[in-house]
Design an enzyme around this catalytic site. Sequence first.
Site, PDB file in Angstrom:
ATOM      1  N   ASN A  17       0.818  -1.201  -0.146  1.00  0.00           N
ATOM      2  CA  ASN A  17       0.010   0.021  -0.031  1.00  0.00           C
ATOM      3  C   ASN A  17       0.943   1.110   0.107  1.00  0.00           C
ATOM      4  O   ASN A  17       1.876   1.530   0.938  1.00  0.00           O
ATOM      5  CB  ASN A  17      -0.977  -0.064   1.350  1.00  0.00           C
ATOM      6  N   HIS A  20       0.780   6.157   2.028  1.00  0.00           N
ATOM      7  CA  HIS A  20       1.579   7.150   2.901  1.00  0.00           C
ATOM      8  C   HIS A  20       2.760   7.876   2.199  1.00  0.00           C
ATOM      9  O   HIS A  20       3.235   8.560   2.764  1.00  0.00           O
ATOM     10  CB  HIS A  20       1.877   6.452   4.271  1.00  0.00           C
ATOM     11  N   HIS A  53      -5.758   3.497  -1.592  1.00  0.00           N
ATOM     12  CA  HIS A  53      -7.091   3.729  -1.035  1.00  0.00           C
ATOM     13  C   HIS A  53      -7.236   5.280  -1.344  1.00  0.00           C
ATOM     14  O   HIS A  53      -6.597   6.234  -0.735  1.00  0.00           O
ATOM     15  CB  HIS A  53      -7.092   3.882   0.317  1.00  0.00           C
ATOM     16  N   ARG A  55      -9.527   8.175  -0.650  1.00  0.00           N
ATOM     17  CA  ARG A  55     -10.328   8.580   0.181  1.00  0.00           C
ATOM     18  C   ARG A  55     -11.339   9.689  -0.241  1.00  0.00           C
ATOM     19  O   ARG A  55     -10.972  10.474  -1.316  1.00  0.00           O
ATOM     20  CB  ARG A  55      -9.861   8.961   1.569  1.00  0.00           C
ATOM     21  N   ARG A  59      -7.280  12.695   1.183  1.00  0.00           N
ATOM     22  CA  ARG A  59      -6.071  13.253   2.027  1.00  0.00           C
ATOM     23  C   ARG A  59      -4.591  12.590   1.803  1.00  0.00           C
ATOM     24  O   ARG A  59      -3.864  13.067   2.389  1.00  0.00           O
ATOM     25  CB  ARG A  59      -6.436  12.493   3.726  1.00  0.00           C
ATOM     26  N   GLU A  80      -8.524   0.626  -3.177  1.00  0.00           N
ATOM     27  CA  GLU A  80      -9.371   0.812  -1.927  1.00  0.00           C
ATOM     28  C   GLU A  80     -10.446   1.788  -1.788  1.00  0.00           C
ATOM     29  O   GLU A  80      -9.970   2.899  -2.338  1.00  0.00           O
ATOM     30  CB  GLU A  80      -8.596   0.653  -0.655  1.00  0.00           C
ATOM     31  N   THR A 111      -8.061   3.436   8.818  1.00  0.00           N
ATOM     32  CA  THR A 111      -9.544   2.476   8.672  1.00  0.00           C
ATOM     33  C   THR A 111      -9.470   1.742  10.086  1.00  0.00           C
ATOM     34  O   THR A 111      -8.464   1.109  10.566  1.00  0.00           O
ATOM     35  CB  THR A 111      -9.457   1.271   7.549  1.00  0.00           C
ATOM     36  N   GLU A 161     -10.942  -9.507   2.913  1.00  0.00           N
ATOM     37  CA  GLU A 161      -9.626  -9.031   3.540  1.00  0.00           C
ATOM     38  C   GLU A 161     -10.000  -9.149   5.021  1.00  0.00           C
ATOM     39  O   GLU A 161     -10.656  -8.226   5.378  1.00  0.00           O
ATOM     40  CB  GLU A 161      -9.192  -8.165   3.036  1.00  0.00           C
ATOM     41  N   HIS A 204      -3.613  -4.779   7.650  1.00  0.00           N
ATOM     42  CA  HIS A 204      -3.870  -3.749   8.643  1.00  0.00           C
ATOM     43  C   HIS A 204      -2.889  -4.006   9.852  1.00  0.00           C
ATOM     44  O   HIS A 204      -3.139  -4.810  10.659  1.00  0.00           O
ATOM     45  CB  HIS A 204      -5.398  -3.366   8.991  1.00  0.00           C
TER      46      HIS A 204
END
Length: 254
Positions: A17, A20, A53, A55, A59, A80, A111, A161, A204
């Site tokens: 992922n 970030h 993801h 959003r 963000r 996502e 999340t 998942e 996660h």
Amino acid sequence: MTGDAVNYAGRLRLGVNIDHVATVRNARGGAYPDPLRAARMAEAAGADGITAHLREDRRHISDADIDGLMQVLSVPLNFEMAATDEMQKIALRHRPHAVCIVPEKREEKTTEGGLEVAREENKLAHFIAPLRDAGCRVSIFIAADRRQIEAAHRIGAQVIELHTGAYCDAHAEGRLDERDAELERLRDMSAFAHALGLEVHAGHGLTYDTVAPVAAFPEVMELNIGHFIIGEAIFRGITPAIVEMRRLMDEARA
């Protein structure tokens, strides 16, 4: 894909992922660091897929990032998204390899748990049908809970998942009995979901310290890991960070 079609004894896949990387970029504005560059490096380092993801508040990952990822990746994109009309339209326009439906609250830092499928079964069944028809593999991000897994199966999801955050948090905070109970729950629900014909993924909060027990579950076909890998890349670089995670996963699976 049903359980019968899964390569049950196959290599455990790693999805990286890159959200970030975008978080760091957006902290200052501009174009650096570039999530697309991170995605290409992750691919070269052994990632089997890239997760991003988008959003509702944008963000971290942006619409332009998704556009770029669809153009440059040679490994699958796991998109996502929340179950909103806007995100459905974006997914149908791009038709990524996979879409993972996740819960989303604007005030949360990350999340916080799995999607409530059982209470929204009819709505979610209608929401994911066009995505499946467009050729996307639909995954539902849920807690290791029998009721939610059964509901995900009924609405036509091909993949679940399992949210590993409670297990990882208990480990980090030294609550070992709770950690072990959460791990046992993940193990049992992985087997249960596989028996229903669902492909099982997990993710996660996973780190070098917590990945091996989950990677050892034979029913789990893919782990999606982001924040820890991107954080570790600050210290050792993205390629060595991924290579080490890949090593730990393979070792646990062997």
